[in-house]
Design a protein around this motif. Structure first.
Motif, PDB file in Angstrom:
ATOM      1  N   GLN A  70     -15.872   0.727   6.362  1.00  0.00           N
ATOM      2  CA  GLN A  70     -17.283   0.468   6.110  1.00  0.00           C
ATOM      3  C   GLN A  70     -18.157   1.263   7.068  1.00  0.00           C
ATOM      4  O   GLN A  70     -17.761   1.567   8.184  1.00  0.00           O
ATOM      5  N   ILE A  71     -19.370   1.572   6.595  1.00  0.00           N
ATOM      6  CA  ILE A  71     -20.349   2.219   7.461  1.00  0.00           C
ATOM      7  C   ILE A  71     -20.976   1.148   8.341  1.00  0.00           C
ATOM      8  O   ILE A  71     -21.514   0.153   7.850  1.00  0.00           O
ATOM      9  N   ASP A  98     -21.602  -3.559   3.128  1.00  0.00           N
ATOM     10  CA  ASP A  98     -20.694  -4.538   2.544  1.00  0.00           C
ATOM     11  C   ASP A  98     -19.432  -3.845   2.054  1.00  0.00           C
ATOM     12  O   ASP A  98     -19.471  -2.728   1.515  1.00  0.00           O
ATOM     13  N   LYS A  99     -18.278  -4.480   2.283  1.00  0.00           N
ATOM     14  CA  LYS A  99     -16.995  -3.863   1.939  1.00  0.00           C
ATOM     15  C   LYS A  99     -16.797  -3.754   0.436  1.00  0.00           C
ATOM     16  O   LYS A  99     -16.178  -2.796  -0.051  1.00  0.00           O
ATOM     17  N   GLU A 100     -17.337  -4.691  -0.323  1.00  0.00           N
ATOM     18  CA  GLU A 100     -17.129  -4.700  -1.767  1.00  0.00           C
ATOM     19  C   GLU A 100     -18.250  -4.010  -2.533  1.00  0.00           C
ATOM     20  O   GLU A 100     -17.996  -3.307  -3.514  1.00  0.00           O
ATOM     21  N   THR A 101     -19.504  -4.186  -2.072  1.00  0.00           N
ATOM     22  CA  THR A 101     -20.664  -3.637  -2.788  1.00  0.00           C
ATOM     23  C   THR A 101     -21.422  -2.700  -1.865  1.00  0.00           C
ATOM     24  O   THR A 101     -22.007  -3.138  -0.872  1.00  0.00           O
ATOM     25  N   ALA A 102     -21.427  -1.429  -2.192  1.00  0.00           N
ATOM     26  CA  ALA A 102     -22.006  -0.415  -1.304  1.00  0.00           C
ATOM     27  C   ALA A 102     -23.506  -0.562  -1.131  1.00  0.00           C
ATOM     28  O   ALA A 102     -24.064  -0.161  -0.103  1.00  0.00           O
ATOM     29  N   GLU A 103     -24.200  -1.135  -2.108  1.00  0.00           N
ATOM     30  CA  GLU A 103     -25.662  -1.234  -2.025  1.00  0.00           C
ATOM     31  C   GLU A 103     -26.122  -2.400  -1.147  1.00  0.00           C
ATOM     32  O   GLU A 103     -27.320  -2.551  -0.911  1.00  0.00           O
ATOM     33  N   LEU A 104     -25.194  -3.196  -0.647  1.00  0.00           N
ATOM     34  CA  LEU A 104     -25.547  -4.319   0.214  1.00  0.00           C
ATOM     35  C   LEU A 104     -25.302  -3.945   1.679  1.00  0.00           C
ATOM     36  O   LEU A 104     -24.283  -3.356   2.021  1.00  0.00           O
ATOM     37  N   VAL A 105     -26.254  -4.304   2.522  1.00  0.00           N
ATOM     38  CA  VAL A 105     -26.152  -4.030   3.955  1.00  0.00           C
ATOM     39  C   VAL A 105     -26.347  -5.334   4.716  1.00  0.00           C
ATOM     40  O   VAL A 105     -27.353  -6.029   4.533  1.00  0.00           O
ATOM     41  N   HIS A 106     -25.399  -5.665   5.576  1.00  0.00           N
ATOM     42  CA  HIS A 106     -25.484  -6.866   6.397  1.00  0.00           C
ATOM     43  C   HIS A 106     -26.212  -6.522   7.706  1.00  0.00           C
ATOM     44  O   HIS A 106     -25.865  -5.545   8.373  1.00  0.00           O
ATOM     45  N   LEU A 107     -27.165  -7.345   8.072  1.00  0.00           N
ATOM     46  CA  LEU A 107     -27.967  -7.125   9.281  1.00  0.00           C
ATOM     47  C   LEU A 107     -27.861  -8.343  10.193  1.00  0.00           C
ATOM     48  O   LEU A 107     -27.763  -9.474   9.722  1.00  0.00           O
ATOM     49  N   GLU A 108     -27.912  -8.085  11.490  1.00  0.00           N
ATOM     50  CA  GLU A 108     -27.868  -9.170  12.477  1.00  0.00           C
ATOM     51  C   GLU A 108     -29.028  -9.024  13.461  1.00  0.00           C
ATOM     52  O   GLU A 108     -29.324  -7.909  13.911  1.00  0.00           O
ATOM     53  N   ASP A 109     -29.664 -10.156  13.783  1.00  0.00           N
ATOM     54  CA  ASP A 109     -30.809 -10.191  14.710  1.00  0.00           C
ATOM     55  C   ASP A 109     -31.856  -9.170  14.286  1.00  0.00           C
ATOM     56  O   ASP A 109     -32.140  -8.194  14.982  1.00  0.00           O
ATOM     57  N   LEU A 110     -32.445  -9.419  13.147  1.00  0.00           N
ATOM     58  CA  LEU A 110     -33.372  -8.449  12.572  1.00  0.00           C
ATOM     59  C   LEU A 110     -34.832  -8.829  12.814  1.00  0.00           C
ATOM     60  O   LEU A 110     -35.185  -9.998  12.965  1.00  0.00           O
ATOM     61  N   THR A 111     -35.660  -7.798  12.830  1.00  0.00           N
ATOM     62  CA  THR A 111     -37.110  -7.933  12.957  1.00  0.00           C
ATOM     63  C   THR A 111     -37.758  -7.028  11.927  1.00  0.00           C
ATOM     64  O   THR A 111     -37.422  -5.843  11.842  1.00  0.00           O
ATOM     65  N   TYR A 131     -29.432  -7.104   2.924  1.00  0.00           N
ATOM     66  CA  TYR A 131     -30.398  -6.209   2.299  1.00  0.00           C
ATOM     67  C   TYR A 131     -29.808  -5.617   1.023  1.00  0.00           C
ATOM     68  O   TYR A 131     -28.714  -5.049   1.040  1.00  0.00           O
ATOM     69  N   HIS A 132     -30.557  -5.744  -0.101  1.00  0.00           N
ATOM     70  CA  HIS A 132     -30.170  -5.167  -1.381  1.00  0.00           C
ATOM     71  C   HIS A 132     -30.941  -3.851  -1.532  1.00  0.00           C
ATOM     72  O   HIS A 132     -32.147  -3.865  -1.816  1.00  0.00           O
ATOM     73  N   SER A 133     -30.272  -2.733  -1.337  1.00  0.00           N
ATOM     74  CA  SER A 133     -30.979  -1.454  -1.304  1.00  0.00           C
ATOM     75  C   SER A 133     -31.595  -1.071  -2.651  1.00  0.00           C
ATOM     76  O   SER A 133     -32.682  -0.490  -2.695  1.00  0.00           O
ATOM     77  N   LYS A 134     -30.928  -1.380  -3.756  1.00  0.00           N
ATOM     78  CA  LYS A 134     -31.475  -1.025  -5.070  1.00  0.00           C
ATOM     79  C   LYS A 134     -32.655  -1.901  -5.446  1.00  0.00           C
ATOM     80  O   LYS A 134     -33.689  -1.418  -5.922  1.00  0.00           O
TER      81      LYS A 134
END
Length: 218
Positions: A70-71, A98-111, A131-134
């Motif tokens: 994963q990135i 996200d490992k299964e869906t590339a368009e999903l990004v998990h964020l921690e401690d976000l502002t 975050y859902h990029s599409k």
């Protein structure tokens, strides 16, 4: 008449024995001197670190990749413009795809920093976010806060945000604190650039009482 003859002792034998002893000791002394000199050389090389350099170095410990498929990054930043061409920026201490869906990004401690058409800014905080990029939407969870200085602060456990129109929906208990009082409810909808705030289910409001002195003239 006979002459007196004195015979002096001959020490030739002793000299020969001493020479023989020296001959036997000479090789031993030579080897001792050589060993001493060699010891000095070894001591010098040891102090100079030559032997440490010659020793085989241990194999380096391979780096552990937390998510090899994963990135991922220790810092994440998402920036863009909403449908009213107003900028927004979302930063997080950690982000990974996200490992299964590339368009999903998990964020921690976000502002998140947003801006209305009136140029009035407001901020969004959350422990985690998806975050859902599409769709340009985010699902927030963990001490979610919306802060608009001078107007209100809303706190809830989770919420869904549309980054394109800045609408927010939450179906969990929410507390909104304002200068004029506090409102609690079991849900919240924010729309129309934040101008419309709708409280859902079991709404309770408590406003600060101010004592206004009227004209005391009889």
């Amino acid at each position: 008449m006979s002459s007196r003859t004195e015979i002096q002792p001959d020490n030739t034998d002793e000299l020969l024995l001493a020479a023989a002893r020296r001959a036997r000791i000479a090789p031993i002394l030579s080897w001792a001197a050589l060993a001493f000199g060699l010891g000095l050389v070894i001591l010098f090389l040891a102090q100079a670190g030559v032997f440490s350099a010659l020793r085989p170095k241990p194999a380096p410990t391979p780096l552990t990749v937390e998510m090899p498929d994963q990135i991922a990054g220790a810092f994440a930043r998402i920036a863009g413009f909403d449908r009213d061409n107003q900028p927004y920026v979302i930063t997080a201490k950690k982000g990974y795809q996200d490992k299964e869906t590339a368009e999903l990004v998990h964020l921690e401690d976000l502002t998140g920093t947003f801006q209305r058409k009136s140029r009035q800014p407001f901020e969004l905080f959350s422990k985690t976010g998806l975050y859902h990029s599409k769709a340009r939407e985010m699902d927030l969870e963990g001490n979610v806060r919306i802060v608009e200085k001078g107007r209100f602060t809303a706190t809830m456990a989770k919420a869904h945000v549309n980054l394109d129109n800045k609408n927010l929906v939450s179906d969990v208990p929410v507390v909104v604190e304002m200068d004029t009082g506090t409102i609690t409810a079991n849900g919240l909808q924010v729309s129309n650039e934040g101008n419309n705030i709708k409280f859902l289910n079991g709404v309770k409001a408590r406003f600060n009482q101010t004592l206004n002195k009227g004209d005391t003239t009889p």
